[in-house]
Design a protein around this motif. Structure first.
Motif, PDB file in Angstrom:
ATOM      1  N   THR A   5       0.855  -1.186   0.000  1.00 43.71           N
ATOM      2  CA  THR A   5       0.000   0.000   0.000  1.00 43.71           C
ATOM      3  C   THR A   5       0.887   1.230   0.000  1.00 43.71           C
ATOM      4  O   THR A   5       1.795   1.344   0.819  1.00 43.71           O
ATOM      5  CB  THR A   5      -0.896   0.033   1.249  1.00 43.71           C
ATOM      6  N   ILE A   6       0.622   2.141  -0.913  1.00 44.86           N
ATOM      7  CA  ILE A   6       1.295   3.434  -0.948  1.00 44.86           C
ATOM      8  C   ILE A   6       0.270   4.418  -0.394  1.00 44.86           C
ATOM      9  O   ILE A   6      -0.720   4.725  -1.059  1.00 44.86           O
ATOM     10  CB  ILE A   6       1.722   3.831  -2.378  1.00 44.86           C
ATOM     11  N   SER A   7       0.497   4.876   0.821  1.00 42.20           N
ATOM     12  CA  SER A   7      -0.477   5.672   1.556  1.00 42.20           C
ATOM     13  C   SER A   7      -1.112   6.782   0.718  1.00 42.20           C
ATOM     14  O   SER A   7      -0.417   7.587   0.103  1.00 42.20           O
ATOM     15  CB  SER A   7       0.195   6.283   2.788  1.00 42.20           C
ATOM     16  N   LYS A   8      -2.432   6.769   0.692  1.00 35.81           N
ATOM     17  CA  LYS A   8      -3.274   7.765   0.020  1.00 35.81           C
ATOM     18  C   LYS A   8      -3.047   7.855  -1.486  1.00 35.81           C
ATOM     19  O   LYS A   8      -3.525   8.772  -2.129  1.00 35.81           O
ATOM     20  CB  LYS A   8      -3.084   9.140   0.654  1.00 35.81           C
ATOM     21  N   ARG A   9      -2.309   6.884  -2.052  1.00 37.47           N
ATOM     22  CA  ARG A   9      -2.038   6.941  -3.488  1.00 37.47           C
ATOM     23  C   ARG A   9      -2.508   5.699  -4.229  1.00 37.47           C
ATOM     24  O   ARG A   9      -3.026   5.800  -5.333  1.00 37.47           O
ATOM     25  CB  ARG A   9      -0.547   7.166  -3.722  1.00 37.47           C
ATOM     26  N   GLY A  10      -2.282   4.508  -3.651  1.00 36.12           N
ATOM     27  CA  GLY A  10      -2.688   3.305  -4.361  1.00 36.12           C
ATOM     28  C   GLY A  10      -1.952   2.079  -3.885  1.00 36.12           C
ATOM     29  O   GLY A  10      -1.533   1.989  -2.733  1.00 36.12           O
ATOM     30  N   TYR A  11      -1.746   1.139  -4.814  1.00 37.18           N
ATOM     31  CA  TYR A  11      -1.162  -0.163  -4.486  1.00 37.18           C
ATOM     32  C   TYR A  11      -0.115  -0.529  -5.524  1.00 37.18           C
ATOM     33  O   TYR A  11      -0.134  -0.039  -6.647  1.00 37.18           O
ATOM     34  CB  TYR A  11      -2.248  -1.244  -4.469  1.00 37.18           C
ATOM     35  N   ARG A  12       0.785  -1.442  -5.110  1.00 38.68           N
ATOM     36  CA  ARG A  12       1.817  -1.927  -6.022  1.00 38.68           C
ATOM     37  C   ARG A  12       2.038  -3.414  -5.747  1.00 38.68           C
ATOM     38  O   ARG A  12       2.157  -3.817  -4.597  1.00 38.68           O
ATOM     39  CB  ARG A  12       3.118  -1.155  -5.809  1.00 38.68           C
ATOM     40  N   PHE A  13       2.097  -4.224  -6.807  1.00 39.54           N
ATOM     41  CA  PHE A  13       2.448  -5.637  -6.677  1.00 39.54           C
ATOM     42  C   PHE A  13       3.963  -5.698  -6.665  1.00 39.54           C
ATOM     43  O   PHE A  13       4.619  -5.284  -7.618  1.00 39.54           O
ATOM     44  CB  PHE A  13       1.880  -6.457  -7.842  1.00 39.54           C
ATOM     45  N   THR A  14       4.544  -6.217  -5.565  1.00 40.62           N
ATOM     46  CA  THR A  14       5.995  -6.147  -5.384  1.00 40.62           C
ATOM     47  C   THR A  14       6.721  -7.471  -5.583  1.00 40.62           C
ATOM     48  O   THR A  14       7.944  -7.487  -5.652  1.00 40.62           O
ATOM     49  CB  THR A  14       6.332  -5.628  -3.975  1.00 40.62           C
ATOM     50  N   GLY A  15       6.002  -8.571  -5.658  1.00 45.16           N
ATOM     51  CA  GLY A  15       6.657  -9.874  -5.781  1.00 45.16           C
ATOM     52  C   GLY A  15       7.255 -10.094  -7.154  1.00 45.16           C
ATOM     53  O   GLY A  15       6.798  -9.514  -8.138  1.00 45.16           O
ATOM     54  N   PRO A  16       8.278 -10.941  -7.220  1.00 46.54           N
ATOM     55  CA  PRO A  16       8.837 -11.280  -8.536  1.00 46.54           C
ATOM     56  C   PRO A  16       7.834 -12.105  -9.336  1.00 46.54           C
ATOM     57  O   PRO A  16       7.218 -13.029  -8.808  1.00 46.54           O
ATOM     58  CB  PRO A  16      10.092 -12.092  -8.195  1.00 46.54           C
ATOM     59  N   VAL A  17       7.666 -11.752 -10.596  1.00 43.11           N
ATOM     60  CA  VAL A  17       6.683 -12.401 -11.468  1.00 43.11           C
ATOM     61  C   VAL A  17       7.402 -12.932 -12.703  1.00 43.11           C
ATOM     62  O   VAL A  17       8.247 -12.248 -13.275  1.00 43.11           O
ATOM     63  CB  VAL A  17       5.577 -11.407 -11.899  1.00 43.11           C
ATOM     64  N   ARG A  18       7.044 -14.152 -13.090  1.00 39.32           N
ATOM     65  CA  ARG A  18       7.555 -14.750 -14.321  1.00 39.32           C
ATOM     66  C   ARG A  18       6.386 -14.942 -15.278  1.00 39.32           C
ATOM     67  O   ARG A  18       5.338 -15.407 -14.866  1.00 39.32           O
ATOM     68  CB  ARG A  18       8.175 -16.128 -14.048  1.00 39.32           C
TER      69      ARG A  18
END
Length: 132
Positions: free
Chosen positions: A102-115
């Motif tokens: 969670t990026i406070s008051k801004r949104g979300y980010r998927f942080t895991g490594p993805v293949r």
């Protein structure tokens, strides 16, 4: 087609992603963990698809709501509820951080490594991912 239990699920093969023990078919959408279907509400799956498609990038709340609930008024708490379900389901990356930040008051980010994964559900050595 892939048979899971007594249910046959059409696996589209357009866009598969793997992260940790999970495999996401973003066009179905369908989430598997070690080959088993993970039961998630459809909108939670839609949120996950958007976050994984834009992995590593900040996705604003407005952008998520527009993508998942187009032309519909949605309470912000509804989005938070679905993100909470996803966090509980996915757990953490190996380093202990959650897959969804969670990026406070801004949104979300998927942080895991993805293949990006091939259509074939079997892994190259024939085994399941080591997390299984």
């Amino acid at each position: 087609m892939e048979e899971i239990g007594k249910t046959v699920i059409r696996v589209s093969g357009d866009r598969f992603y793997e992260f940790g023990p999970f495999r996401l078919d973003s066009s179905a959408p369908l989430l598997l963990r070690c080959g088993d279907v993970v039961p998630l509400p459809p909108k939670a799956l839609d949120v996950l698809v958007v976050l994984v498609d834009k992995r590593g990038m900040l996705v604003s709340r407005d952008e998520l709501v527009s993508a998942v609930w187009p032309d519909t008024f949605v309470e912000e708490s509804n989005l938070g509820h679905h993100v909470s379900i996803l966090r509980k389901t996915l757990g953490n990356v190996d380093n202990g951080q959650p897959y969804i930040e969670t990026i406070s008051k801004r949104g979300y980010r998927f942080t895991g490594p993805v293949r990006q994964a091939a259509v074939d559900v079997q892994h190259p050595n024939g085994d399941e991912p080591s997390e299984c």
